[in-house]
Design a protein around this motif. Structure first.
Motif, PDB file in Angstrom:
ATOM      1  N   LEU A  80       0.830  -1.206   0.000  1.00  0.00           N
ATOM      2  CA  LEU A  80       0.000   0.000   0.000  1.00  0.00           C
ATOM      3  C   LEU A  80       0.867   1.259   0.000  1.00  0.00           C
ATOM      4  CD1 LEU A  80      -2.849  -0.811   2.575  1.00  0.00           C
ATOM      5  CD2 LEU A  80      -3.037  -0.739   0.086  1.00  0.00           C
ATOM      6  N   GLU A  81       1.885   1.253   0.855  1.00  0.00           N
ATOM      7  CA  GLU A  81       2.776   2.410   0.941  1.00  0.00           C
ATOM      8  C   GLU A  81       3.503   2.652  -0.381  1.00  0.00           C
ATOM      9  OE1 GLU A  81       5.144   5.551   1.731  1.00  0.00           O
ATOM     10  OE2 GLU A  81       3.301   4.907   2.737  1.00  0.00           O
ATOM     11  N   HIS A  82       3.948   1.573  -1.004  1.00  0.00           N
ATOM     12  CA  HIS A  82       4.644   1.692  -2.285  1.00  0.00           C
ATOM     13  C   HIS A  82       3.719   2.273  -3.347  1.00  0.00           C
ATOM     14  CE1 HIS A  82       7.220   0.762  -5.692  1.00  0.00           C
ATOM     15  NE2 HIS A  82       6.191   0.136  -6.254  1.00  0.00           N
ATOM     16  N   ARG A  83       2.503   1.786  -3.408  1.00  0.00           N
ATOM     17  CA  ARG A  83       1.549   2.270  -4.420  1.00  0.00           C
ATOM     18  C   ARG A  83       1.173   3.728  -4.141  1.00  0.00           C
ATOM     19  NH1 ARG A  83       0.632  -2.795  -6.468  1.00  0.00           N
ATOM     20  NH2 ARG A  83       0.275  -4.454  -4.957  1.00  0.00           N
ATOM     21  N   ARG A  84       1.008   4.057  -2.864  1.00  0.00           N
ATOM     22  CA  ARG A  84       0.690   5.439  -2.503  1.00  0.00           C
ATOM     23  C   ARG A  84       1.794   6.384  -2.972  1.00  0.00           C
ATOM     24  NH1 ARG A  84       2.416   9.313   0.168  1.00  0.00           N
ATOM     25  NH2 ARG A  84       4.244   8.063   0.718  1.00  0.00           N
ATOM     26  N   GLY A  85       3.039   6.016  -2.639  1.00  0.00           N
ATOM     27  CA  GLY A  85       4.157   6.865  -3.014  1.00  0.00           C
ATOM     28  C   GLY A  85       4.326   6.996  -4.519  1.00  0.00           C
ATOM     29  N   GLU A  86       4.084   5.904  -5.214  1.00  0.00           N
ATOM     30  CA  GLU A  86       4.245   5.918  -6.670  1.00  0.00           C
ATOM     31  C   GLU A  86       3.222   6.840  -7.336  1.00  0.00           C
ATOM     32  OE1 GLU A  86       3.550   2.209  -8.983  1.00  0.00           O
ATOM     33  OE2 GLU A  86       5.699   2.352  -9.399  1.00  0.00           O
ATOM     34  N   SER A 144      -0.646  13.364   2.640  1.00  0.00           N
ATOM     35  CA  SER A 144      -1.088  13.389   4.038  1.00  0.00           C
ATOM     36  C   SER A 144      -1.452  12.006   4.551  1.00  0.00           C
ATOM     37  CB  SER A 144      -2.286  14.336   4.195  1.00  0.00           C
ATOM     38  OG  SER A 144      -3.401  13.856   3.464  1.00  0.00           O
ATOM     39  N   ALA A 145      -1.654  11.059   3.651  1.00  0.00           N
ATOM     40  CA  ALA A 145      -1.989   9.686   4.066  1.00  0.00           C
ATOM     41  C   ALA A 145      -0.762   8.895   4.476  1.00  0.00           C
ATOM     42  CB  ALA A 145      -2.713   8.967   2.930  1.00  0.00           C
ATOM     43  N   ALA A 146       0.428   9.427   4.228  1.00  0.00           N
ATOM     44  CA  ALA A 146       1.657   8.675   4.497  1.00  0.00           C
ATOM     45  C   ALA A 146       1.860   8.425   5.985  1.00  0.00           C
ATOM     46  CB  ALA A 146       2.857   9.413   3.914  1.00  0.00           C
ATOM     47  N   GLN A 147       1.719   9.467   6.809  1.00  0.00           N
ATOM     48  CA  GLN A 147       2.002   9.314   8.234  1.00  0.00           C
ATOM     49  C   GLN A 147       1.047   8.342   8.932  1.00  0.00           C
ATOM     50  OE1 GLN A 147       1.869  12.898  10.582  1.00  0.00           O
ATOM     51  NE2 GLN A 147       3.081  12.009  12.239  1.00  0.00           N
ATOM     52  N   PRO A 148      -0.281   8.465   8.730  1.00  0.00           N
ATOM     53  CA  PRO A 148      -1.181   7.490   9.373  1.00  0.00           C
ATOM     54  C   PRO A 148      -0.872   6.048   8.973  1.00  0.00           C
ATOM     55  CG  PRO A 148      -2.429   9.366   8.562  1.00  0.00           C
ATOM     56  CD  PRO A 148      -1.043   9.515   8.018  1.00  0.00           C
ATOM     57  N   LEU A 149      -0.519   5.856   7.703  1.00  0.00           N
ATOM     58  CA  LEU A 149      -0.180   4.509   7.253  1.00  0.00           C
ATOM     59  C   LEU A 149       1.091   4.021   7.934  1.00  0.00           C
ATOM     60  CD1 LEU A 149      -0.827   2.157   5.388  1.00  0.00           C
ATOM     61  CD2 LEU A 149       0.442   3.323   3.570  1.00  0.00           C
ATOM     62  N   SER A 150       2.064   4.906   8.091  1.00  0.00           N
ATOM     63  CA  SER A 150       3.312   4.548   8.772  1.00  0.00           C
ATOM     64  C   SER A 150       3.061   4.194  10.228  1.00  0.00           C
ATOM     65  CB  SER A 150       4.305   5.707   8.668  1.00  0.00           C
ATOM     66  OG  SER A 150       5.494   5.410   9.368  1.00  0.00           O
ATOM     67  N   LEU A 151       2.197   4.965  10.899  1.00  0.00           N
ATOM     68  CA  LEU A 151       1.871   4.684  12.301  1.00  0.00           C
ATOM     69  C   LEU A 151       1.180   3.336  12.443  1.00  0.00           C
ATOM     70  CD1 LEU A 151       0.636   8.214  13.454  1.00  0.00           C
ATOM     71  CD2 LEU A 151       2.797   7.095  14.039  1.00  0.00           C
ATOM     72  N   SER A 152       0.319   3.014  11.487  1.00  0.00           N
ATOM     73  CA  SER A 152      -0.375   1.719  11.519  1.00  0.00           C
ATOM     74  C   SER A 152       0.617   0.572  11.367  1.00  0.00           C
ATOM     75  CB  SER A 152      -1.424   1.666  10.405  1.00  0.00           C
ATOM     76  OG  SER A 152      -2.107   0.434  10.418  1.00  0.00           O
ATOM     77  N   ARG A 153       1.570   0.745  10.483  1.00  0.00           N
ATOM     78  CA  ARG A 153       2.586  -0.294  10.300  1.00  0.00           C
ATOM     79  C   ARG A 153       3.438  -0.445  11.555  1.00  0.00           C
ATOM     80  NH1 ARG A 153       5.930   0.213   4.906  1.00  0.00           N
ATOM     81  NH2 ARG A 153       6.410  -1.922   5.516  1.00  0.00           N
ATOM     82  N   GLY A 154       3.716   0.688  12.209  1.00  0.00           N
ATOM     83  CA  GLY A 154       4.491   0.631  13.449  1.00  0.00           C
ATOM     84  C   GLY A 154       3.745  -0.105  14.545  1.00  0.00           C
TER      85      GLY A 154
END
Length: 336
Positions: free
Chosen positions: A86-92, A257-267
């Motif tokens: 998900l993170e990869h697709r978001r960033g791309e 803006s969706a990057a940080q919440p996704l990162s926190l979820s992964r953490g």
């Protein structure tokens, strides 16, 4: 004076019986020497047999917990893989949008909209991933899908934004579809369980809470960001080119803006993984200790067994020698 003697036949059977006893003991010692364990555990332990049974029961119980924990670890690891995708697709997709010029052309907008549709479908696939035929992101409802098919959700979203005329209206319509209790995501998009998060006992009195589900706010936010651009695929009636371009830019900002919440979820998921791993390690150490204790209780001393084995071999050879001598006796030899 009365002399009691043993007849020849009786003597033969006594000798045979004694030889069999010695051979059985020899076999037992050979087995113990080869296996390193006593052959008769109950006799060897005496009153300690109940303790051994408790150790073996506890070891088997821990083994079951370890097996379940490893399954949970695999489950969590695959969830991390999906979230990484998900993170990869978001960033791309965010990178593609941010690389657009200020004045976006119709062709560029159409390309981004098409890429957003592909990304949306891929993200839905990530959140619908299954392990051992169980859904990862559907909470307790592991038998079905977490999300409806991407095509069906995009069709519902397209209907929801059909009447908009500005990018702000489009954004609000997409948000309502994903976040309103009566919106499309609640009524047809999310198919999983909406109760408490799944908890898995780890066997040491603790529980691992898998606090990640496809209906969590961070995933709605991510899907909404992608959908903001995806609904532009094929055009939105009433939305002119300038407003459509603004919607694309809005999608890019929302992806960032969706990057940080996704990162926190992964953490958070990573901390759960660490908790499971720590519990498994502790139980593995306990199982090893129990195994050592069990072996100490039922193992033999190789030196002692080898010494006794040699003595029994000598005894057996002596029996055979005596039997041979007795069988060679005769009256003529006795009268000499």
């Amino acid at each position: 004076m009365t002399v009691t003697s043993t007849g020849d036949l009786s003597q033969h059977f006594l000798t045979l019986r004694r030889t069999m006893q010695v051979k059985q003991r020899l076999d037992t010692l050979g087995q113990e020497l080869a296996s390193g364990r006593v052959s008769d555990v109950a006799l060897h332990l005496g009153g300690e047999a109940a303790r051994l049974a408790h150790i073996e029961h506890r070891s088997e119980l821990i083994g079951g917990h370890i097996s379940a924990n490893r399954e949970t670890s695999e489950y969590l690891a695959q969830m991390q893989v999906s979230l990484g995708n998900l993170e990869h697709r978001r960033g791309e997709l965010a990178g593609q949008i941010l690389s657009l010029p200020i004045n976006i052309t119709d062709v560029q907008r159409e390309d981004i909209a098409t890429a957003a549709v592909v990304t949306f479908e891929a993200m839905v696939g990530d959140l619908n991933f299954r392990v051992a035929d169980r859904a990862l992101f559907a909470g307790a409802a592991t038998e079905g899908q977490a999300l409806a098919d991407a095509e069906d959700m995009l069709a519902s979203l397209s209907a929801a934004v059909a009447g908009v005329t500005t990018s702000d209206q489009l954004k609000d319509a997409v948000d309502a579809w994903f976040n309103d209790p009566a919106g499309g995501f609640e009524t047809m998009g999310y198919l999983g369980d909406t109760g408490d998060y799944v908890e898995r006992p780890l066997g040491d009195g603790t529980k691992a809470k898998i606090a990640v589900r496809a209906d969590d706010a961070e995933y709605r936010q991510l899907l909404a960001a992608v959908a903001t651009a995806a609904v532009l695929d094929g055009g939105v009636p009433g939305l002119n080119a300038g407003e459509a371009n603004d919607a694309v830019k809005e999608a890019g900002a929302r992806l960032l803006s969706a990057a940080q919440p996704l990162s926190l979820s992964r953490g958070s998921l990573g901390r759960t993984e660490s908790m499971v791993e720590a519990a498994t390690t502790r139980q593995g150490a306990e199982q090893t200790s129990l195994g050592i204790l069990r072996n100490d209780m039922i193992s033999t001393d190789p030196f002692e067994v080898a010494t006794e084995l040699k003595e029994v071999q000598n005894q057996l050879e002596m029996n055979y020698m005596l039997t041979a001598r007795l069988s060679g006796l005769s009256m003529a030899e006795y009268m000499r």
